[in-house]
Design a protein around this motif. Sequence first.
Motif, PDB file in Angstrom:
ATOM      1  N   THR A  48      -1.774   8.085  10.448  1.00 40.08           N
ATOM      2  CA  THR A  48      -2.260   6.793  10.901  1.00 40.08           C
ATOM      3  C   THR A  48      -3.391   6.254  10.742  1.00 40.08           C
ATOM      4  O   THR A  48      -3.477   5.034  10.384  1.00 40.08           O
ATOM      5  CB  THR A  48      -2.358   6.985  12.569  1.00 40.08           C
ATOM      6  N   GLU A  49      -4.497   7.313  10.146  1.00 37.24           N
ATOM      7  CA  GLU A  49      -5.558   6.770   9.654  1.00 37.24           C
ATOM      8  C   GLU A  49      -5.703   5.943   8.362  1.00 37.24           C
ATOM      9  O   GLU A  49      -6.302   4.978   7.978  1.00 37.24           O
ATOM     10  CB  GLU A  49      -6.869   8.031   9.246  1.00 37.24           C
ATOM     11  N   ALA A  50      -4.540   6.425   7.537  1.00 38.58           N
ATOM     12  CA  ALA A  50      -4.476   5.673   6.120  1.00 38.58           C
ATOM     13  C   ALA A  50      -4.092   4.489   6.370  1.00 38.58           C
ATOM     14  O   ALA A  50      -4.289   3.379   5.672  1.00 38.58           O
ATOM     15  CB  ALA A  50      -3.426   6.507   5.237  1.00 38.58           C
ATOM     16  N   ILE A  51      -3.090   4.032   7.405  1.00 39.54           N
ATOM     17  CA  ILE A  51      -2.436   2.911   7.637  1.00 39.54           C
ATOM     18  C   ILE A  51      -3.421   1.820   8.318  1.00 39.54           C
ATOM     19  O   ILE A  51      -3.893   0.851   7.915  1.00 39.54           O
ATOM     20  CB  ILE A  51      -1.164   2.996   8.766  1.00 39.54           C
ATOM     21  N   GLU A  52      -4.322   2.281   9.078  1.00 37.98           N
ATOM     22  CA  GLU A  52      -5.523   1.724   9.732  1.00 37.98           C
ATOM     23  C   GLU A  52      -6.231   1.247   8.702  1.00 37.98           C
ATOM     24  O   GLU A  52      -6.917   0.213   8.512  1.00 37.98           O
ATOM     25  CB  GLU A  52      -6.163   2.383  10.811  1.00 37.98           C
ATOM     26  N   ALA A  53      -6.703   2.335   7.671  1.00 35.11           N
ATOM     27  CA  ALA A  53      -7.515   1.745   6.624  1.00 35.11           C
ATOM     28  C   ALA A  53      -6.960   0.630   5.763  1.00 35.11           C
ATOM     29  O   ALA A  53      -7.996  -0.044   5.273  1.00 35.11           O
ATOM     30  CB  ALA A  53      -7.865   3.072   6.025  1.00 35.11           C
ATOM     31  N   ALA A  83       0.886  -1.095  -0.057  1.00 33.43           N
ATOM     32  CA  ALA A  83       0.190   0.104   0.112  1.00 33.43           C
ATOM     33  C   ALA A  83       0.643   1.355   0.023  1.00 33.43           C
ATOM     34  O   ALA A  83       0.351   2.337  -0.758  1.00 33.43           O
ATOM     35  CB  ALA A  83      -0.998  -0.028   1.126  1.00 33.43           C
ATOM     36  N   PHE A  84       1.925   1.266   0.704  1.00 33.90           N
ATOM     37  CA  PHE A  84       2.524   2.524   1.138  1.00 33.90           C
ATOM     38  C   PHE A  84       4.127   2.699   0.396  1.00 33.90           C
ATOM     39  O   PHE A  84       4.740   3.718   0.582  1.00 33.90           O
ATOM     40  CB  PHE A  84       2.758   2.767   2.567  1.00 33.90           C
TER      41      PHE A  84
END
Length: 321
Positions: free
Chosen positions: A205-210, A94-95
């Motif tokens: 953090t929100e993007a990682i949790e998503a 993803a990243f």
Amino acid sequence: MQPRNANATSEHLRPDAAGLSRAAALLTQGACVAFPTETVYGLGADARNADAVAGIYAAKGRPSFNPLIVHVASLADAAGLIDLGADGQVLAQAFWPGALTLVGRMRADAGISSLVTAGLDTLAVRVPDHPVAQGVLRAFGGPVAAPSANPSGRISPTTAAHVLAGLAGRIAAVVDGGACGVGLESTIVSVAETPRLLRAGGVPTEAIEAALGRALAAGEDDAAAPTAPGQLASHYAPRGRVRLNAVQALPGETLLGFGAIAGDLTLSASGDLQEAAARLFDCLHRLDAMEASAIAVAPVPDHGLGRAINDRLKRAAAPRD
Ligand code: TXA
Ligand code: MG
């Protein structure tokens, strides 16, 4: 220990083919070379060469309990160094390339100097998303240990001029790739066990949790925690004292603004968190250049990149020796 090139000047290299191959040659010789990534400038050395890695600690004056991030060109290279596990694979897909560092169990045959991990059995790995960082890594062809290219405890560099202001004569060279786009260090997530946030950073953090489909375990963002060393309380420090959540300057203070609070200089006049992240360290360097002895900082919202910005600001404001 004497820093390498203690009496020499540092080469200022262009980010062209000649500059990249000079950088690679210096790394191969065991020298320290600073180079831009999309987050901040890193101070690189061959991660397999203990003498070279010792040069990083010497140049930065860094406490030796603080392990380093290893930079590689591709996910495949990273997978050769650590066990990513299923969660790590998801996050890497993803990243990477990007502003995420993954900490995982180190493979037995990784060949990384124990000075890089400060003796831990885990290793922090990142695939940077910057053409010059990729160029250096590919020209060198091996893993490069690289903390931020600033003297220990000082503000992270987002330009080659910042690097030279702190480390000129203490490092072999800097490759000049202009200003860093993200401007904040990478987000660090451990995938050695249940995914855990170790440091807020350039990927929210929100993007990682998503991407994971679940919440990250609570952070261990603490110098005292044995599994996540290195987050010294007083860090990212400008020379002046720092007061947070200020709506106006007190007498004698220089105000760093955000949004509607204009300040003497501003992180982002429009209240844009991405712009604020990219400008944060440059603003702190400017406050040093202005010789601001008392610094007030406007409130920054604590979501998305704002969390990483507030983490850095809290460290800048922490009591120091
Ligand atoms: O964006 C970044 O991450 C920049 C660029 C140059 O890549 N690098 C950077 O490195 O910020 P540095 O050394 O300033 O911060 C590395 C952090 C430290 O807080 C260290 O304790 C943590 O990563 N770290 C490294 N290895 C670790 C490990 N095995 N377990 C837990 N934390 C680790
Ligand atoms: Mg640093």
